[in-house]
Scaffold this motif. Structure first.
Motif, mmCIF file in Angstrom:
data_model
loop_
_atom_site.group_PDB
_atom_site.id
_atom_site.type_symbol
_atom_site.label_atom_id
_atom_site.label_comp_id
_atom_site.label_asym_id
_atom_site.label_seq_id
_atom_site.Cartn_x
_atom_site.Cartn_y
_atom_site.Cartn_z
ATOM 1 N N PHE A 119 -3.590 1.711 -5.010
ATOM 2 C CA PHE A 119 -4.679 0.998 -4.331
ATOM 3 C C PHE A 119 -6.021 1.440 -4.903
ATOM 4 N N GLY A 120 -7.068 0.790 -4.413
ATOM 5 C CA GLY A 120 -8.431 1.224 -4.748
ATOM 6 C C GLY A 120 -8.699 1.190 -6.239
ATOM 7 N N SER A 121 -9.343 2.235 -6.730
ATOM 8 C CA SER A 121 -9.775 2.200 -8.131
ATOM 9 C C SER A 121 -8.602 2.186 -9.096
ATOM 10 N N GLN A 122 -7.513 2.853 -8.738
ATOM 11 C CA GLN A 122 -6.342 2.802 -9.622
ATOM 12 C C GLN A 122 -5.777 1.380 -9.639
ATOM 13 N N GLY A 123 -5.779 0.747 -8.464
ATOM 14 C CA GLY A 123 -5.334 -0.637 -8.377
ATOM 15 C C GLY A 123 -6.198 -1.541 -9.241
ATOM 16 N N ARG A 124 -7.497 -1.334 -9.153
ATOM 17 C CA ARG A 124 -8.439 -2.172 -9.914
ATOM 18 C C ARG A 124 -8.510 -1.795 -11.378
ATOM 19 N N GLN A 125 -7.886 -0.725 -11.766
ATOM 20 C CA GLN A 125 -7.945 -0.207 -13.142
ATOM 21 C C GLN A 125 -9.374 0.161 -13.530
ATOM 22 N N ASP A 126 -10.101 0.758 -12.605
ATOM 23 C CA ASP A 126 -11.422 1.229 -13.006
ATOM 24 C C ASP A 126 -11.648 2.687 -12.596
ATOM 25 N N GLN A 127 -10.658 3.500 -12.846
ATOM 26 C CA GLN A 127 -10.811 4.912 -12.542
ATOM 27 C C GLN A 127 -11.813 5.566 -13.489
ATOM 28 N N ALA A 128 -12.504 6.542 -12.944
ATOM 29 C CA ALA A 128 -13.433 7.309 -13.783
ATOM 30 C C ALA A 128 -13.205 8.784 -13.475
ATOM 31 N N ALA A 129 -14.266 9.562 -13.629
ATOM 32 C CA ALA A 129 -14.130 10.991 -13.355
ATOM 33 C C ALA A 129 -13.830 11.216 -11.878
ATOM 34 N N CYS A 130 -13.227 12.319 -11.571
ATOM 35 C CA CYS A 130 -12.930 12.803 -10.220
ATOM 36 C C CYS A 130 -12.401 11.715 -9.277
ATOM 37 N N SER A 131 -11.349 11.037 -9.693
ATOM 38 C CA SER A 131 -10.715 10.058 -8.812
ATOM 39 C C SER A 131 -9.757 10.791 -7.882
ATOM 40 N N ASP A 132 -9.672 10.300 -6.640
ATOM 41 C CA ASP A 132 -8.620 10.857 -5.796
ATOM 42 C C ASP A 132 -7.497 9.816 -5.671
ATOM 43 N N GLN A 133 -6.425 10.228 -4.984
ATOM 44 C CA GLN A 133 -5.255 9.343 -4.912
ATOM 45 C C GLN A 133 -5.432 8.276 -3.843
ATOM 46 N N ASP A 134 -4.986 7.072 -4.141
ATOM 47 C CA ASP A 134 -4.829 6.028 -3.126
ATOM 48 C C ASP A 134 -3.531 5.335 -3.474
ATOM 49 N N ASN A 135 -2.445 5.659 -2.767
ATOM 50 C CA ASN A 135 -1.193 5.012 -3.123
ATOM 51 C C ASN A 135 -0.297 4.828 -1.910
ATOM 52 N N GLY A 136 0.763 4.077 -2.106
ATOM 53 C CA GLY A 136 1.707 3.801 -1.028
ATOM 54 C C GLY A 136 3.059 3.454 -1.618
ATOM 55 N N LEU A 137 4.051 3.318 -0.740
ATOM 56 C CA LEU A 137 5.378 2.994 -1.246
ATOM 57 C C LEU A 137 5.892 1.741 -0.548
ATOM 58 N N LEU A 138 6.406 0.843 -1.350
ATOM 59 C CA LEU A 138 6.966 -0.395 -0.836
ATOM 60 C C LEU A 138 8.462 -0.372 -1.123
ATOM 61 N N VAL A 139 9.303 -0.391 -0.078
ATOM 62 C CA VAL A 139 10.742 -0.399 -0.317
ATOM 63 C C VAL A 139 11.315 -1.761 0.077
ATOM 64 N N ALA A 140 12.429 -2.104 -0.544
ATOM 65 C CA ALA A 140 12.959 -3.471 -0.417
ATOM 66 C C ALA A 140 13.430 -3.797 1.003
ATOM 67 N N GLU A 141 14.067 -2.820 1.654
ATOM 68 C CA GLU A 141 14.652 -3.122 2.972
ATOM 69 C C GLU A 141 14.255 -2.059 3.977
ATOM 70 N N GLU A 142 14.716 -2.273 5.233
ATOM 71 C CA GLU A 142 14.501 -1.234 6.248
ATOM 72 C C GLU A 142 15.243 0.018 5.803
ATOM 73 N N MET A 143 14.630 1.183 6.041
ATOM 74 C CA MET A 143 15.262 2.421 5.574
ATOM 75 C C MET A 143 16.128 3.037 6.661
ATOM 76 N N ASP A 144 17.319 3.478 6.281
ATOM 77 C CA ASP A 144 18.116 4.279 7.217
ATOM 78 C C ASP A 144 17.681 5.733 7.073
ATOM 79 N N ASP A 145 18.323 6.626 7.789
ATOM 80 C CA ASP A 145 17.878 8.018 7.775
ATOM 81 C C ASP A 145 17.960 8.635 6.390
ATOM 82 N N TYR A 146 19.024 8.276 5.662
ATOM 83 C CA TYR A 146 19.180 8.840 4.326
ATOM 84 C C TYR A 146 18.024 8.380 3.431
#
Lengths: 615, 228
Positions: free
Chosen positions: A348-375
């Motif tokens: 997300f954010g600057s990494q998403g936009r491909q405009d990272q510069a100095a001192c970027s912090d993380q903005d990310n997430g995870l998208l999984v295909a289905e509902e997750m079971d405990d495993y």
């Protein structure tokens, strides 16, 4: 009379942009035509002679230009101008010019101003560009092309060699021999349908025991991976290494215009970002990734000092982040075993936009295909924690707002993500809008494109033409506005206050990112990179060509200044920040930044008109 | 000098003067006295000399910068270098004028004819004008055998009066052209020639006039009055 005699005037004009580029005899002609006036605060305003418009050149003192509604247009001091918009438009003077400090003003008559404009392109451009708010850069700002950032089009052969899909492989082999090439573009009705390589002839014809009468389309590689002609060389190389291929057709407006091979690219090798990315891909554990990532700040400095385009620097740095992220995912999967289901790593954010510069912090997430079971929950919890921690150790610090894949809140199934976005779009509350500026600039760094598309398509379907949501986004982005310009060593805000410096990110590029985002979401455009969004908006006739080009130029110019400033801070051993002090800016740069701010302000007004009319 | 006296002297001279050139000169000045500064044609001048004694020293160059309608049109700015008898001597180091520069120079006769033609119908303005006027008078006397009356506005005296009105102590050097300009925030000119100093003087006058209430309010006569 010779030049030395009016020396104070001649010297002053010689040091003044854009007079500084005029030849000596022209400067002397100007000096002789100047009429010097003295303006005193006691008379409050400059009185204009409607019949004799002039260029007013401030020699000393200070003046303030306001439009008929009293809105501050500019504050000018030594070496700056007023009155030229009337000269250019031929319209009556409407702005009022207040005298803030007593001073001398040189008046240059209209006929000479017109003459200088026709004699000198540079002179003309300076004023017409300011007037039309055009920002096409001076040669001195045109970033140099590096091997690492130059376009793929510079490597390809100008006339590609192509063969019809229904020709025989013998004909193809003859063509390849005569043209001394190792591959051909295969077309059907002028449309690219495949490529045919030496390897295809060996593996699919000779090794299969087939003869030379076989049709090309039966031996070719169908629907080959291709790349756009304005892609960067290193992007082509990334694509090749990702898919383990050696030939890339180059596409321009849907037509194949050339081919580039890994050999072509190797010829222009030695590029640092590529070496770095290659190195990242070779590392087998976190410790060595951390040590490789120590080169990233240096890479940024090299790119800045090489004067690469800001947009390209953003893309290069983001590619490095992407590669690092992917490598961390792959390494951790080797430890954890195969994932229980398909997933996408979202940036997300600057990494998403491909405009990272100095001192970027993380903005990310995870998208999984289905509902997750405990495993699955346990698996992805372990994976994301490992990747986020790895990124942190490689210099991409944890997101202070906790927008990270390791936070279970941002680790969801397709359905859940769709639902979350839907909630933001339907009820655009302040917090949702704040999130929107980060989350709506999303890109998949790892994982199947189809899974990501399923999310993005749904989101765009909801934002498209959604008046309430778009009005909310617009209102949110209008909280900040760019400054008006500069006055002496200060930054001049639109309300007339003078401040010491300017945050080029939050009062510059972020505002353009906001504008591009709102328009892109309103039109369902999939691009997230700001320059690409603007381009797409122009192609779709949502922004007119002139406004779009102005906005793209302003974006590049401000980003360039931001990076140049960071390069300066770095070399001065100062803390690297987005904060620019106008003290050491040349008058040309001040002038151009001012124009860029004006473009942003006008685009904000345009956006307000379009999306907030009924609110 | 009282303004009535100036006017009377000009009229008297115009009436009595046998030389048509100067008769015209005086007549052209009379109507200017009652005009506001914003209307009256003025001309700022500066002379470079070989020394300070009008009887012994010579004019090296003359710079003229017109002031019209309260502004300075540089188109009319002119400078003449003047041929001198003997070498430039000591003052060359001050004025940067070298003997070979005087190749472009005109004779003092030509220079005075030019000066009278250019300043006719214009009130003279100079910084410490009495000195410049004494040199001009000396040369005109020698050439035309006329003891001319050259009324002028003196920016140095205008400044002195202003400072005294404000009860400022006048320190040594504080009435020099550069020091006066600095008080009005006018730019510093490092180069010195008759023309640049005439220009500097013209700009100073505009600033002084603005500080005294503006070119529309002030009459030429009032400036002359405060020049003595």
């Amino acid at each position: 009379m010779n030049a030395s005699e009016l020396q104070p005037v001649v010297q002053f004009l010689k040091g003044l942009v854009p007079f500084d580029t005029l030849p000596d005899e022209v400067i002397l002609r100007c000096a002789k035509a100047v009429i010097i006036g003295y303006y005193s605060k006691a008379s409050a305003y400059v009185s204009f002679d409607a019949n004799a418009p002039k260029l007013y050149i401030v020699r000393s003192g200070a003046f303030e230009v306001r439009d008929p509604e009293g809105v501050l247009v500019d504050r000018v001091g030594e070496g700056e101008f007023f009155g030229f918009s009337t000269l250019l438009s031929g319209e009556k003077v409407v702005n009022k010019v207040a005298i803030l400090e007593d001073g001398l003003v040189y008046h240059l008559p209209q006929h000479l101003f017109d003459q200088l404009r026709s004699e000198s392109r540079n002179f003309d451009k300076f004023f017409t560009r300011a007037f039309a708010k055009r920002l096409r850069h001076e040669a001195r700002f045109k970033a140099k092309d590096l091997t690492t950032t130059s376009r793929i089009s510079t490597l390809m052969s100008p006339d590609p060699i192509a063969i019809d899909a229904h020709a025989s492989v013998t004909q193809a082999a003859l063509l390849m021999r005569n043209a001394r090439v190792s591959s051909l573009l295969v077309t059907d009705n002028h449309k690219l349908v495949g490529i045919l390589t030496d390897k295809d002839l060996r593996n699919r014809v000779l090794a299969a025991g087939l003869d030379g009468r076989l049709a090309v389309h039966q031996a070719m590689t169908v629907s080959p991976i291709s790349i756009s002609s304005n892609a960067l060389i290193f992007e082509a190389m990334l694509l090749m290494s990702e898919h383990n291929i050696h030939h890339l057709p180059i596409i321009d407006e849907g037509k194949a215009i050339g081919m580039v091979t890994s050999t072509d690219i190797l010829r222009g090798q030695g590029s640092q970002p590529l070496l770095l990315i290659g190195e990242i891909e070779r590392q087998q554990d976190l410790a060595s990734l951390i040590s490789v990532s120590k080169q990233i700040p240096l890479l940024l400095q090299n790119l800045i000092s090489a004067d690469a385009r800001a947009e390209e620097i953003g893309r290069v740095l983001t590619s490095v982040t992407d590669a690092l992220t992917r490598r961390l995912i792959v390494l951790n999967q080797q430890l954890l075993g195969d994932p229980p289901m398909a997933f996408c790593w979202l940036a997300f954010g600057s990494q998403g936009r491909q405009d990272q510069a100095a001192c970027s912090d993380q903005d990310n997430g995870l998208l999984v295909a289905e509902e997750m079971d405990d495993y699955a929950k346990g698996y992805f919890d372990a994976l994301t924690h490992a990747v986020c921690a790895g990124l942190d150790q490689c210099g991409y610090v944890f997101c202070p707002g906790n927008i990270m894949a390791q936070n279970p809140q941002w680790r969801m199934s397709l359905k859940q993500w769709q639902h979350v976005f839907e909630k933001w779009v339907i009820t655009p509350e302040p917090k949702a809008l704040m999130h929107a500026s980060i989350f709506f600039d999303m890109r998949s760094v790892y994982g199947p494109q189809t899974l990501f598309d399923a999310l993005q398509d749904k989101v765009l379907a909801q934002t498209r033409d959604n008046d309430i949501f778009l009005a909310g986004m617009t209102g949110n982005s209008l909280i900040e506005s760019p400054p008006l310009g500069f006055f002496r060593t200060f930054v001049l805000e639109r309300d007339g206050s003078e401040v010491k410096g300017i945050d080029l990110k939050h009062k510059g590029n972020a505002l353009i990112n906001d504008i591009a985002r709102v328009y892109a979401l309103s039109a369902g455009i999939k691009e997230v990179n700001t320059a690409k969004r603007i381009r797409a908006l122009m192609d779709a006739n949502i922004l007119n060509r002139k406004d779009a080009l102005n906005l793209a130029d302003a974006h590049e110019f401000i980003a360039h200044m931001r990076l140049a400033n960071q390069g300066y801070q770095y070399t001065q051993g100062q803390k690297v920040s987005n904060y620019l002090l106008p003290g050491h800016l040349s008058s040309l740069v001040r002038h151009q930044l001012r124009d860029a701010f004006k473009v942003v302000h006008d685009a904000q007004s345009g956006m307000k008109m379009k999306f907030m009319r009924s609110f | 000098m009282s303004i009535l006296l100036v006017k009377a002297r000009l009229n008297w001279r115009a009436l009595r003067c046998q030389h048509q050139l100067f008769k015209d000169y005086y007549q052209s000045l009379v109507p200017l006295l009652a005009m506001p500064v914003s209307e009256a044609p003025l001309v700022a001048m500066d002379l470079e000399m070989t020394g300070l004694d009008p009887l012994q020293d010579q004019i090296l160059s003359i710079g003229l910068v017109p002031i019209e309608h309260g502004v300075i049109p540089l188109e009319g700015a002119q400078q003449k270098l003047v041929q001198i008898r003997g070498s430039v001597g000591q003052s060359a180091t001050i004025h940067g004028i070298l003997d070979n520069h005087l190749v472009q120079a005109v004779t003092i006769e030509e220079a005075m004819a030019w000066f009278i033609a250019k300043t006719r119908g214009r009130v003279l303005v100079a910084h410490h004008s009495p000195l410049d006027c004494r040199f001009l008078q000396q040369d005109i006397l020698a050439i035309y055998h006329q003891a001319v009356f050259l009324p002028s506005i003196d920016t140095l005296m205008l400044e002195k009066h202003r400072l005294l009105r404000g009860h400022h102590a006048i320190k040594e050097g504080s009435l020099r052209l550069g020091a006066c300009r600095e008080r009005y925030g006018l730019p510093i000119y490092s180069a010195h020639s008759a023309l640049t100093d005439a220009l500097a003087c013209a700009e100073l006058l505009l600033a002084q006039v603005a500080a005294m209430g503006g070119a529309r309010q002030l009459k030429v006569a009032e400036l002359m009055q405060q020049s003595s």
